[in-house]
Design a protein around this motif. Structure first.
Motif, PDB file in Angstrom:
ATOM      1  N   UNK A   1       0.827  -1.205   0.000  1.00 26.86           N
ATOM      2  CA  UNK A   1       0.000   0.000   0.000  1.00 26.86           C
ATOM      3  C   UNK A   1       0.862   1.256   0.000  1.00 26.86           C
ATOM      4  N   UNK A   2       1.963   1.231   0.748  1.00 27.95           N
ATOM      5  CA  UNK A   2       2.862   2.382   0.767  1.00 27.95           C
ATOM      6  C   UNK A   2       3.471   2.612  -0.609  1.00 27.95           C
ATOM      7  N   UNK A   3       3.879   1.561  -1.262  1.00 31.34           N
ATOM      8  CA  UNK A   3       4.478   1.707  -2.593  1.00 31.34           C
ATOM      9  C   UNK A   3       3.445   2.185  -3.609  1.00 31.34           C
ATOM     10  N   UNK A   4       2.209   1.696  -3.504  1.00 33.61           N
ATOM     11  CA  UNK A   4       1.170   2.128  -4.433  1.00 33.61           C
ATOM     12  C   UNK A   4       0.860   3.609  -4.256  1.00 33.61           C
ATOM     13  N   UNK A   5       0.781   4.061  -2.998  1.00 31.83           N
ATOM     14  CA  UNK A   5       0.505   5.470  -2.752  1.00 31.83           C
ATOM     15  C   UNK A   5       1.677   6.333  -3.201  1.00 31.83           C
ATOM     16  N   UNK A   6       2.898   5.893  -2.932  1.00 28.92           N
ATOM     17  CA  UNK A   6       4.062   6.657  -3.361  1.00 28.92           C
ATOM     18  C   UNK A   6       4.090   6.822  -4.873  1.00 28.92           C
ATOM     19  N   UNK A   7       3.666   5.785  -5.579  1.00 28.26           N
ATOM     20  CA  UNK A   7       3.619   5.876  -7.039  1.00 28.26           C
ATOM     21  C   UNK A   7       2.593   6.910  -7.489  1.00 28.26           C
ATOM     22  N   UNK A   8       1.457   6.977  -6.796  1.00 27.42           N
ATOM     23  CA  UNK A   8       0.428   7.968  -7.150  1.00 27.42           C
ATOM     24  C   UNK A   8       0.868   9.374  -6.770  1.00 27.42           C
ATOM     25  N   UNK A   9       1.465   9.503  -5.581  1.00 28.90           N
ATOM     26  CA  UNK A   9       1.867  10.811  -5.082  1.00 28.90           C
ATOM     27  C   UNK A   9       3.071  11.352  -5.834  1.00 28.90           C
ATOM     28  N   UNK A  10       3.971  10.458  -6.171  1.00 26.59           N
ATOM     29  CA  UNK A  10       5.226  10.885  -6.770  1.00 26.59           C
ATOM     30  C   UNK A  10       6.315  11.036  -5.727  1.00 26.59           C
ATOM     31  N   UNK A  11       6.410  10.043  -4.842  1.00 24.05           N
ATOM     32  CA  UNK A  11       7.406  10.092  -3.769  1.00 24.05           C
ATOM     33  C   UNK A  11       8.014   8.734  -3.547  1.00 24.05           C
ATOM     34  N   UNK A  12       8.651   8.585  -2.394  1.00 20.35           N
ATOM     35  CA  UNK A  12       9.279   7.318  -2.028  1.00 20.35           C
ATOM     36  C   UNK A  12       8.435   6.598  -0.991  1.00 20.35           C
ATOM     37  N   UNK A  13       8.703   5.315  -0.817  1.00 23.02           N
ATOM     38  CA  UNK A  13       7.908   4.502   0.107  1.00 23.02           C
ATOM     39  C   UNK A  13       8.820   3.737   1.041  1.00 23.02           C
ATOM     40  N   UNK A  14       8.279   3.436   2.225  1.00 22.25           N
ATOM     41  CA  UNK A  14       9.003   2.642   3.197  1.00 22.25           C
ATOM     42  C   UNK A  14       8.146   2.412   4.418  1.00 22.25           C
ATOM     43  N   UNK A  15       8.788   2.177   5.527  1.00 18.03           N
ATOM     44  CA  UNK A  15       8.076   1.908   6.767  1.00 18.03           C
ATOM     45  C   UNK A  15       7.627   3.213   7.417  1.00 18.03           C
ATOM     46  N   UNK A  16       6.771   3.090   8.424  1.00 20.60           N
ATOM     47  CA  UNK A  16       6.372   4.260   9.207  1.00 20.60           C
ATOM     48  C   UNK A  16       7.591   4.929   9.828  1.00 20.60           C
ATOM     49  N   UNK A  17       8.511   4.142  10.349  1.00 17.55           N
ATOM     50  CA  UNK A  17       9.704   4.688  10.985  1.00 17.55           C
ATOM     51  C   UNK A  17      10.569   5.435   9.978  1.00 17.55           C
ATOM     52  N   UNK A  18      10.706   4.905   8.794  1.00 18.95           N
ATOM     53  CA  UNK A  18      11.506   5.585   7.772  1.00 18.95           C
ATOM     54  C   UNK A  18      10.877   6.919   7.384  1.00 18.95           C
ATOM     55  N   UNK A  19       9.559   6.932   7.247  1.00 16.70           N
ATOM     56  CA  UNK A  19       8.875   8.175   6.884  1.00 16.70           C
ATOM     57  C   UNK A  19       9.006   9.215   7.989  1.00 16.70           C
ATOM     58  N   UNK A  20       8.848   8.775   9.238  1.00 14.49           N
ATOM     59  CA  UNK A  20       8.963   9.700  10.369  1.00 14.49           C
ATOM     60  C   UNK A  20      10.364  10.281  10.470  1.00 14.49           C
ATOM     61  N   UNK A  21      11.371   9.462  10.224  1.00 14.09           N
ATOM     62  CA  UNK A  21      12.738   9.929  10.304  1.00 14.09           C
ATOM     63  C   UNK A  21      13.156  10.797   9.139  1.00 14.09           C
ATOM     64  N   UNK A  22      12.399  10.738   8.054  1.00 16.49           N
ATOM     65  CA  UNK A  22      12.735  11.494   6.850  1.00 16.49           C
ATOM     66  C   UNK A  22      12.240  12.926   6.901  1.00 16.49           C
ATOM     67  N   UNK A  23      11.050  13.133   7.457  1.00 19.32           N
ATOM     68  CA  UNK A  23      10.377  14.402   7.293  1.00 19.32           C
ATOM     69  C   UNK A  23      10.845  15.521   8.206  1.00 19.32           C
ATOM     70  N   UNK A  24      10.990  16.721   7.623  1.00 17.93           N
ATOM     71  CA  UNK A  24      11.058  17.932   8.438  1.00 17.93           C
ATOM     72  C   UNK A  24       9.688  18.140   9.079  1.00 17.93           C
ATOM     73  N   UNK A  25       8.663  17.814   8.296  1.00 23.48           N
ATOM     74  CA  UNK A  25       7.280  17.800   8.765  1.00 23.48           C
ATOM     75  C   UNK A  25       6.737  16.401   8.545  1.00 23.48           C
ATOM     76  N   UNK A  26       5.988  15.904   9.533  1.00 24.11           N
ATOM     77  CA  UNK A  26       5.412  14.566   9.449  1.00 24.11           C
ATOM     78  C   UNK A  26       3.895  14.691   9.598  1.00 24.11           C
ATOM     79  N   UNK A  27       3.168  14.115   8.658  1.00 24.40           N
ATOM     80  CA  UNK A  27       1.703  14.106   8.717  1.00 24.40           C
ATOM     81  C   UNK A  27       1.239  12.790   9.311  1.00 24.40           C
ATOM     82  N   UNK A  28       0.563  12.852  10.449  1.00 21.02           N
ATOM     83  CA  UNK A  28      -0.020  11.656  11.061  1.00 21.02           C
ATOM     84  C   UNK A  28      -1.426  11.516  10.508  1.00 21.02           C
ATOM     85  N   UNK A  29      -1.590  10.607   9.557  1.00 25.08           N
ATOM     86  CA  UNK A  29      -2.863  10.444   8.855  1.00 25.08           C
ATOM     87  C   UNK A  29      -3.359   9.017   9.028  1.00 25.08           C
TER      88      UNK A  29
END
Length: 211
Positions: free
Chosen positions: A35-63
């Motif tokens: 699901x993360x990879x499918x959404x990343x493909x639609x959004x135009x971004x990268x995909x990974x785990x929750x931890x990877x996303x949290x560690x990546x962002x200057x801003x993190x959206x909890x959705x």
């Protein structure tokens, strides 16, 4: 700006897509890699785990849905420290009542679960379809987005992201006022969905709002 999306649902899709189109670097995190990879493909971004996303962002959206928010925030508390964490959830249950009634607001619970994060309550008053509009302008008036938070830097980042959506950020006070935004959402959803009325009509123009 680097933005981490925690969750792969409609709000992450809508907001992430708009921010990616505005030139921000988006990382989608989810418990389901597919699901993360499918959404990343639609959004135009990268995909990974929750931890990877949290560690990546200057801003993190909890959705994520309200029942999962505290758990996810606690699980990622170490990597969320020092980051702006946007809470867009609505703790609205059956009969359009607040699931937090009698207790702390959802945003305050998330802040307690991840005490080092700079939580900002935002983007919770509109259906995901509104965030897909480019831009959300109604009768010539850009959509206003109330932001509640305590950290000036985090609020500045979220104001920038709000402007990137074509919206106008409104200062709604500190995070202790997040419960008012959540209660407003419960009221509006009940009117829009339950009563099928134009809830926008309950508020007069500012010039008539009183001194």
């Amino acid at each position: 700006m680097r933005i981490g999306l925690l969750g792969t649902g409609n709000m992450a899709d809508a907001l992430g897509t708009r921010w990616a189109r505005a030139g921000h670097d988006v990382w989608v995190g989810g418990r389901s890699p597919d699901r993360a990879e499918a959404l990343a493909a639609r959004v135009g971004g990268r995909a990974g785990s929750l931890r990877e996303a949290a560690g990546f962002g200057d801003v993190v959206l909890l959705a994520v849905p309200f029942p999962a928010g505290e758990e996810v925030a606690a699980e990622l508390a170490d990597v969320l420290t020092g980051r702006a964490l946007i809470d867009c959830c609505n703790p609205v249950g059956p009969g359009f009542g607040l699931l937090t009634d009698g207790g702390p607001a959802a945003a305050l619970r998330i802040a307690a679960a991840a005490p080092g994060a700079h939580v900002v309550k935002a983007f919770n008053l509109c259906h995901e379809g509104v965030w897909r509009l480019t831009p959300p302008v109604f009768d010539g008036r850009p959509l206003g987005v109330p932001l509640a938070g305590d950290d000036a830097h985090a609020l500045g980042l979220v104001r920038e992201l709000t402007t990137d959506l074509g919206c106008v950020p409104y200062a709604a006070g500190g995070l202790d006022r997040a419960g008012l935004l959540e209660a407003t959402a419960a009221l509006l959803i009940g009117l829009w969905v339950g009563e099928r009325v134009d809830a926008q009509a309950i508020a007069p123009p500012q010039a008539h709002a009183g001194a």
